[in-house]
Write a protein that holds these residues in place. Structure first.
Motif, PDB file in Angstrom:
ATOM      1  N   GLY A 180       0.789  -1.219   0.000  1.00  0.00           N
ATOM      2  CA  GLY A 180       0.000   0.000   0.000  1.00  0.00           C
ATOM      3  C   GLY A 180       0.823   1.272   0.000  1.00  0.00           C
ATOM      4  N   GLU A 181       2.136   1.128  -0.056  1.00  0.00           N
ATOM      5  CA  GLU A 181       2.983   2.311   0.011  1.00  0.00           C
ATOM      6  C   GLU A 181       3.160   2.916  -1.385  1.00  0.00           C
ATOM      7  N   PHE A 182       3.234   4.234  -1.429  1.00  0.00           N
ATOM      8  CA  PHE A 182       3.537   4.929  -2.681  1.00  0.00           C
ATOM      9  C   PHE A 182       5.008   5.317  -2.601  1.00  0.00           C
ATOM     10  N   PHE A 183       5.840   4.551  -3.300  1.00  0.00           N
ATOM     11  CA  PHE A 183       7.285   4.726  -3.179  1.00  0.00           C
ATOM     12  C   PHE A 183       7.838   5.351  -4.456  1.00  0.00           C
ATOM     13  N   VAL A 184       8.545   6.473  -4.289  1.00  0.00           N
ATOM     14  CA  VAL A 184       9.064   7.169  -5.461  1.00  0.00           C
ATOM     15  C   VAL A 184      10.582   7.059  -5.494  1.00  0.00           C
ATOM     16  N   ILE A 185      11.113   6.691  -6.660  1.00  0.00           N
ATOM     17  CA  ILE A 185      12.556   6.716  -6.865  1.00  0.00           C
ATOM     18  C   ILE A 185      12.850   7.930  -7.725  1.00  0.00           C
ATOM     19  N   VAL A 186      13.666   8.823  -7.202  1.00  0.00           N
ATOM     20  CA  VAL A 186      13.923  10.061  -7.926  1.00  0.00           C
ATOM     21  C   VAL A 186      15.430  10.171  -8.156  1.00  0.00           C
ATOM     22  N   GLY A 187      15.795  10.782  -9.258  1.00  0.00           N
ATOM     23  CA  GLY A 187      17.212  10.943  -9.566  1.00  0.00           C
ATOM     24  C   GLY A 187      17.381  11.555 -10.932  1.00  0.00           C
ATOM     25  N   ALA A 188      18.580  12.035 -11.206  1.00  0.00           N
ATOM     26  CA  ALA A 188      18.856  12.622 -12.512  1.00  0.00           C
ATOM     27  C   ALA A 188      18.869  11.519 -13.557  1.00  0.00           C
ATOM     28  N   SER A 189      18.833  11.902 -14.832  1.00  0.00           N
ATOM     29  CA  SER A 189      18.857  10.871 -15.865  1.00  0.00           C
ATOM     30  C   SER A 189      20.210  10.168 -15.834  1.00  0.00           C
ATOM     31  N   GLY A 190      20.175   8.863 -16.043  1.00  0.00           N
ATOM     32  CA  GLY A 190      21.390   8.074 -15.988  1.00  0.00           C
ATOM     33  C   GLY A 190      21.745   7.612 -14.592  1.00  0.00           C
ATOM     34  N   SER A 191      20.847   7.861 -13.618  1.00  0.00           N
ATOM     35  CA  SER A 191      21.168   7.467 -12.247  1.00  0.00           C
ATOM     36  C   SER A 191      20.827   5.998 -11.988  1.00  0.00           C
ATOM     37  N   GLY A 192      20.140   5.354 -12.933  1.00  0.00           N
ATOM     38  CA  GLY A 192      19.835   3.931 -12.769  1.00  0.00           C
ATOM     39  C   GLY A 192      18.426   3.659 -12.270  1.00  0.00           C
ATOM     40  N   LYS A 193      17.629   4.716 -12.105  1.00  0.00           N
ATOM     41  CA  LYS A 193      16.306   4.508 -11.522  1.00  0.00           C
ATOM     42  C   LYS A 193      15.381   3.715 -12.443  1.00  0.00           C
ATOM     43  N   THR A 194      15.435   4.002 -13.740  1.00  0.00           N
ATOM     44  CA  THR A 194      14.588   3.261 -14.666  1.00  0.00           C
ATOM     45  C   THR A 194      15.041   1.809 -14.767  1.00  0.00           C
ATOM     46  N   THR A 195      16.353   1.592 -14.730  1.00  0.00           N
ATOM     47  CA  THR A 195      16.874   0.220 -14.759  1.00  0.00           C
ATOM     48  C   THR A 195      16.345  -0.574 -13.576  1.00  0.00           C
ATOM     49  N   LEU A 196      16.331   0.065 -12.408  1.00  0.00           N
ATOM     50  CA  LEU A 196      15.819  -0.600 -11.218  1.00  0.00           C
ATOM     51  C   LEU A 196      14.359  -1.009 -11.419  1.00  0.00           C
ATOM     52  N   ALA A 235      24.049   7.617  -9.538  1.00  0.00           N
ATOM     53  CA  ALA A 235      25.081   6.691 -10.005  1.00  0.00           C
ATOM     54  C   ALA A 235      24.844   5.271  -9.497  1.00  0.00           C
ATOM     55  N   GLY A 236      23.606   4.819  -9.545  1.00  0.00           N
ATOM     56  CA  GLY A 236      23.308   3.431  -9.219  1.00  0.00           C
ATOM     57  C   GLY A 236      23.189   3.125  -7.743  1.00  0.00           C
ATOM     58  N   GLU A 237      23.221   4.177  -6.895  1.00  0.00           N
ATOM     59  CA  GLU A 237      23.106   3.944  -5.459  1.00  0.00           C
ATOM     60  C   GLU A 237      22.049   4.867  -4.864  1.00  0.00           C
ATOM     61  N   PHE A 238      21.480   4.430  -3.741  1.00  0.00           N
ATOM     62  CA  PHE A 238      20.567   5.309  -3.020  1.00  0.00           C
ATOM     63  C   PHE A 238      21.389   6.240  -2.142  1.00  0.00           C
ATOM     64  N   LEU A 239      21.175   7.541  -2.295  1.00  0.00           N
ATOM     65  CA  LEU A 239      21.844   8.479  -1.405  1.00  0.00           C
ATOM     66  C   LEU A 239      21.121   8.526  -0.079  1.00  0.00           C
ATOM     67  N   GLN A 240      19.779   8.509  -0.144  1.00  0.00           N
ATOM     68  CA  GLN A 240      18.988   8.548   1.076  1.00  0.00           C
ATOM     69  C   GLN A 240      17.588   8.046   0.778  1.00  0.00           C
ATOM     70  N   VAL A 241      17.014   7.346   1.731  1.00  0.00           N
ATOM     71  CA  VAL A 241      15.640   6.883   1.605  1.00  0.00           C
ATOM     72  C   VAL A 241      14.861   7.436   2.781  1.00  0.00           C
ATOM     73  N   GLY A 242      13.725   8.046   2.508  1.00  0.00           N
ATOM     74  CA  GLY A 242      12.956   8.567   3.621  1.00  0.00           C
ATOM     75  C   GLY A 242      11.699   9.266   3.145  1.00  0.00           C
ATOM     76  N   THR A 251       9.403  14.925   3.854  1.00  0.00           N
ATOM     77  CA  THR A 251       9.858  15.939   4.809  1.00  0.00           C
ATOM     78  C   THR A 251      11.262  15.636   5.310  1.00  0.00           C
ATOM     79  N   GLU A 252      11.528  14.361   5.550  1.00  0.00           N
ATOM     80  CA  GLU A 252      12.854  13.958   5.990  1.00  0.00           C
ATOM     81  C   GLU A 252      13.913  14.377   4.983  1.00  0.00           C
ATOM     82  N   LEU A 253      13.658  14.032   3.706  1.00  0.00           N
ATOM     83  CA  LEU A 253      14.663  14.317   2.695  1.00  0.00           C
ATOM     84  C   LEU A 253      14.850  15.819   2.511  1.00  0.00           C
ATOM     85  N   TYR A 254      13.774  16.565   2.716  1.00  0.00           N
ATOM     86  CA  TYR A 254      13.887  18.008   2.514  1.00  0.00           C
ATOM     87  C   TYR A 254      14.516  18.693   3.727  1.00  0.00           C
ATOM     88  N   ARG A 255      14.060  18.297   4.894  1.00  0.00           N
ATOM     89  CA  ARG A 255      14.523  19.009   6.092  1.00  0.00           C
ATOM     90  C   ARG A 255      15.768  18.398   6.695  1.00  0.00           C
TER      91      ARG A 255
END
Lengths: 377, 579
Positions: A31-47, A219-226, A229-233
């Motif tokens: 039930g979670e809405f999980f977003v993977i965000v990143g610049a192009s070429g970061s590997g998010k679509t591959t994931l 670059a194929g890695e998660f910098l932070q997951v949260g 508000t966590e990621l922003y603040r």
């Protein structure tokens, strides 16, 4: 609902292999809405495509609802067809030779989970009703506008009752106004259906607006997951802070816990961290307050000269110089920052401390109540 | 096998796990081509009984051809022939392409129809027709000229390298047209407009801007036509063999099918064939280089610019006279004469007297058993070959376009190989393969399936390129959407890919079917008794001196060809005809 361990994927390019994903771990709750965000070429679509079964990972395990769908040991790969997914593609991938209705009905009638013939029509109509496309059901899909095609793709994805809804930049081909409208609707619909969503985007505003939780990928890695508000603040790294919005940066040196020496003078910050060597102090433009000229005495208060300002309607963005240092600030009223001389105030609570690119005054993420509330909702 | 087809990642991630079914389909025709070339090389270095312990490995074949003055004569003939062919084809095709693409000449659809027809009407028709027109002994034009001016000998001889080059050039003008029309269409008109705005005259622009820009395109067309001309068989065979004027291809033919009591000289054939492979390879790589250097001139422009058309005014009449003359000389007149020859008991210049003798006698006296055998074999080929070509080409295209493996570049290159190899070479390679390698283990010699194999590999290059273009335009996400929403690979192919590829598949099918239907070279080299094809029947009558009978069979063949051409043209108007 989705569980990923040690996922790696390389691609062959001219002149060797490039790692698109480097040993990722990820858990997404039902039930979670999980977003993977990143610049192009970061590997998010591959994931995303690995989860969909459109790419074969080199290493690692992917589980959907407890079932291993992809693993290198023992080598397993459940075909896309049998993963019971729904997916909205960046290009929408609406089949151009079929009508709107046929686009939605084809997976139901001929997909892996064969739906009884009499149910096909009702389920396709129901999906079209949810995206408000009932009235164009018999039109050729290519005659629709971009926004409508996007909804056809969405209807097709939800009609099959997927275990997970995958979305690959579904809004990037829509114009800005429509994008804002649609992103609210998608989140609403996902919550209404109780769907688990894995959503990929490069747009940080979109990510924050839609997500229960966000993973920032680089670059194929998660910098932070949260949570948003966590990621922003509370960004854990300089890159995270910069990705989600403007930052003002000051180089400095911690002289005692809670106090740093900077080019504009001593700056107080919250927390007791006292790393040696050079640190980076950062705060967001909206955390810069303009003081009444009377209250000079406070600490963290600096005289500044206004350099430029831009009126954007809901806010006013300005640049002001404290000595040699230029700061961006935001305020609501024009009056507040008219005139050439300003007195700026930076709340110690809002100052973040980074050393070698990493956050050093970290509060634990779980301490933020707001994140927990949103994830539960 | 089931595993391979159903496992999607195997299908997509070729690098990780090849799908054997798909790979097999893609590699089979390429393997055949490589084998054919290898067999030719192998045979060229042998004397004695090939493939048996008595065979001797030697360079003797090469020494023989290098010291054979007759071969130098043949090379000279081929050079003259190819030069004439290229000049005639270009001087006809290029102006018509310019008229159609860059001027206001009316009736452009008709121009395209005429030129497409030019591609589809077999070269042997033109060659047969021109025998009736300008053969030194029977050609009516010669007879008329001799009578009119009281000449002692015939003034025109079509059975010379120049004469044959002229006929071949007329036949290839359509190819020159297609190639240069594409070039004119791709040319950015703003470059000419810039010259105009800055005060240059029409002639100066043509000379200083248009022509230099068009040069790579024209050079590419020249090389392409030379490549065909050097190795072409049918027209030199129809016009030259009976008169003992030989080109490289017909030289090979008499080495394989010697007249009288001579024995076939396969070793010599292999050596000449190897020489032709080298020439073809050089020409093709030059062609590739010129095409690439041509891209240097491509100026990036926005979509859909409209070329500035030159107003012809009354000159349009001259343009149409030129086009009309071409159509008359290359297609209409030859076809009329073939019809005339088919209906007259012997060939004599058209006259009132002859008109009284019109009859269907050749149709009554025809060896119907032979003709029907030819028709049956051709029908088999037309039914089987285009389908196989589509199957193999689809496998290659899918891997080339959809896979991300680096191996796809190698695959793409290999699929282009048959383009470089003349049909004569493929035919000889197949002949040697059947005779000396497969022998009695796989009795393909004299079988229609041997012809079918050569046809399939010969047409792979064209089909692959056409399919690559279409597949590139079908977003891969359309397939992936089907996979993710649960459609099996087969269903995805049937419900998503096939409907979208349908127009291209159909036009490639039709085009291949037409070329198979009219093909003569391979059929003549590989055909013996049982596997004779429809066009080869015409050839055998003609070669045996039965020109009128051959014309009668040609009429029959045209009767079948006409509806196919109409179908092709009707369909071609609705979808882009691949060229």
């Amino acid at each position: 609902m989705i569980s990923i361990q040690g996922l790696s994927k390389e691609f062959a390019v001219s002149g060797g292999n490039v790692a698109a994903i480097k040993g990722l771990d990820l858990e997404v709750a039902e039930g979670e809405f999980f977003v993977i965000v990143g610049a192009s070429g970061s590997g998010k679509t591959t994931l995303l495509r690995c989860v969909a079964g459109l790419e074969l990972p080199d290493k690692g395990t992917i589980r959907i609802a407890g079932q291993v769908v992809s693993s290198d040991n023992p080598p397993t790969s459940v075909p896309s067809q049998q993963r019971r997914l729904g997916m909205v593609f960046q290009s929408y991938a609406v089949w151009p030779h079929l009508t709107v209705y046929e686009n939605v009905a084809l997976p139901l009638a001929e997909g892996a989970q064969r739906v009884p013939r009499r149910e096909v029509a009702s389920r396709a109509r129901e999906a079209l009703r949810l995206v408000q496309l009932e009235e164009v059901a018999d039109r050729s899909a290519t005659l629709l506008s971009g926004g409508q095609q996007q909804r056809v793709a969405l209807a097709r994805a939800i009609a099959v009752n997927p275990r997970i809804l995958l979305m690959d930049e579904p809004l990037s081909n829509l114009d800005a106004r429509l994008r804002e409208e649609v992103r609210g609707k998608i989140r609403e619909l996902a919550k209404q259906l109780g769907a688990t969503v894995l959503y990929v985007t490069h747009d940080q505003v979109e990510a924050m607006a839609m997500a229960d939780r966000i993973a920032l990928m680089q670059a194929g890695e998660f910098l932070q997951v949260g949570s948003p508000t966590e990621l922003y603040r509370d960004p854990a790294r300089v890159e995270v802070a910069e990705f989600f919005g403007l930052m003002n940066w000051l180089k400095g040196r911690v002289v005692q816990p809670g106090l740093a020496e900077t080019p504009i003078g001593p700056l107080r910050f919250k927390g007791a961290a006292a790393p040696a060597g050079e640190v980076l102090l950062g705060f967001r433009p909206e955390c810069v307050a303009i003081l009444e000229s009377a209250s000079h005495a406070e600490s963290n208060s600096f005289p500044a000269a206004l350099r430029s300002s831009m009126f954007l309607g809901d806010q006013l963005v300005y640049h002001a110089a404290v000595g040699e240092q230029l700061f961006a600030g935001k305020c609501r009223t024009v009056a507040a920052c008219s005139g050439g001389r300003l007195q700026l105030y930076i709340d110690p609570d809002d100052v973040m401390l980074f050393s070698a690119g990493k956050r050093v005054d970290q509060e634990t993420a779980a301490a933020r109540p707001s994140a927990a509330v949103r994830a539960a909702g | 096998m089931k595993q391979a087809v159903l496992r999607l990642p195997a299908f997509i991630g070729w690098r990780n796990q090849a799908s054997p079914a798909l790979m097999g389909l893609a590699l089979a025709p390429i393997g055949v081509i490589l084998v054919l070339v290898a067999v030719m090389l192998w045979v060229s270095f042998q004397r004695g009984l090939f493939g048996t312990p008595t065979a001797i490995y030697t360079l003797e074949n090469y020494q023989t051809i290098l010291s054979d003055p007759f071969l130098y004569r043949v090379l000279w003939n081929t050079a003259i022939f190819t030069l004439t062919t290229t000049c005639v084809a270009l001087l006809t095709g290029l102006p018509i392409a310019w008229l159609a693409e860059r001027t206001t000449i009316p009736g452009k659809t008709l121009i395209y129809a005429i030129m497409t027809l030019g591609l589809l009407i077999p070269g042997i028709y033109t060659a047969m027709g021109w025998t009736f027109i300008a053969h030194p002994r029977i050609g009516f034009l010669n007879r008329w000229l001799v009578d009119l001016f009281g000449l002692e000998s015939a003034p025109i001889n079509i059975a010379t390298p120049i004469g044959m080059g002229f006929v071949q050039g007329l036949s290839l003008a359509a190819v020159a047209f297609i190639l240069t029309a594409q070039m004119f269409r791709a040319m950015n008109p703003t470059l000419e407009e810039a010259a105009q705005v800055h005060g240059m005259s029409f002639v100066t622009i043509l000379h200083r801007v248009t022509f230099p820009l068009a040069l790579p395109g024209i050079l590419a067309a020249v090389i392409y036509i030379v490549t065909i001309g050097v190795a072409t068989f049918d027209i030199p065979a129809i016009l030259g063999l009976g008169n003992r004027v030989y080109m490289l291809s017909t030289y090979i033919y008499i080495k394989v099918h010697p007249q009288g009591s001579g024995l076939p000289e396969y070793g010599i054939t292999g050596a000449v064939g190897t020489f032709m492979i080298v020439v073809a390879a050089l020409l093709t790589s030059w062609y590739g280089q010129v095409l690439r250097s041509g891209h240097r001139f491509e100026v990036v422009t926005g979509k859909g610019y409209r070329p500035a058309l030159i107003k012809l005014g009354r000159w349009a009449v001259v343009g149409w006279l030129f086009i009309g003359l071409y159509a008359f000389v290359s297609k209409l007149l030859p076809l009329l004469l073939i019809t005339y020859a088919a209906l007259t008991p012997y060939f004599a210049p058209p006259s009132l007297e002859m008109m009284r003798q019109l009859s269907l006698v050749h149709f009554y006296n025809m060896d119907w058993e032979l003709v029907l055998r030819g028709a049956r074999n051709t029908a088999t080929l037309v039914l089987v070959v285009p389908l196989l070509v589509l199957l193999f080409a689809f496998a290659i295209s899918w891997l080339v376009v959809r896979s991300r493996s680096r191996a796809r570049y190698a695959l793409e290159f290999c699929a282009f190989l048959p383009q470089a190899l003349p049909e004569v070479i493929l035919a000889i390679g197949a002949l040697l393969l059947a005779l000396f390698v497969l022998r009695e283990f796989v009795p393909l010699y004299g079988s229609v399936w041997l012809i079918a194999i050569v046809y399939v590999v010969a047409r792979i290059a064209f089909a692959t390129r056409a399919l690559n273009g279409s597949l590139l335009q079908i977003h891969r996400e359309l397939e992936e959407a089907a996979f993710v929403s649960g459609l099996s690979t087969l269903r995805t192919a049937r419900r998503v890919l096939l409907p979208l590829l349908w127009p291209t598949l159909l036009s490639v099918w039709l085009w291949t079917a037409l070329l198979v239907y009219r093909e003569l070279t391979v059929a003549v080299f590989l055909g013996i008794h049982d596997n004779i094809t429809f066009p080869a029947v015409i050839w055998s009558y003609w070669y045996a001196g039965g020109m009128n009978k051959a014309s009668a069979v040609t009429l029959l063949m045209t009767a079948v060809l006409a509806p196919l051409i109409v179908a092709f043209w009707w369909f071609g108007r609705r979808s882009q005809v691949p060229t």
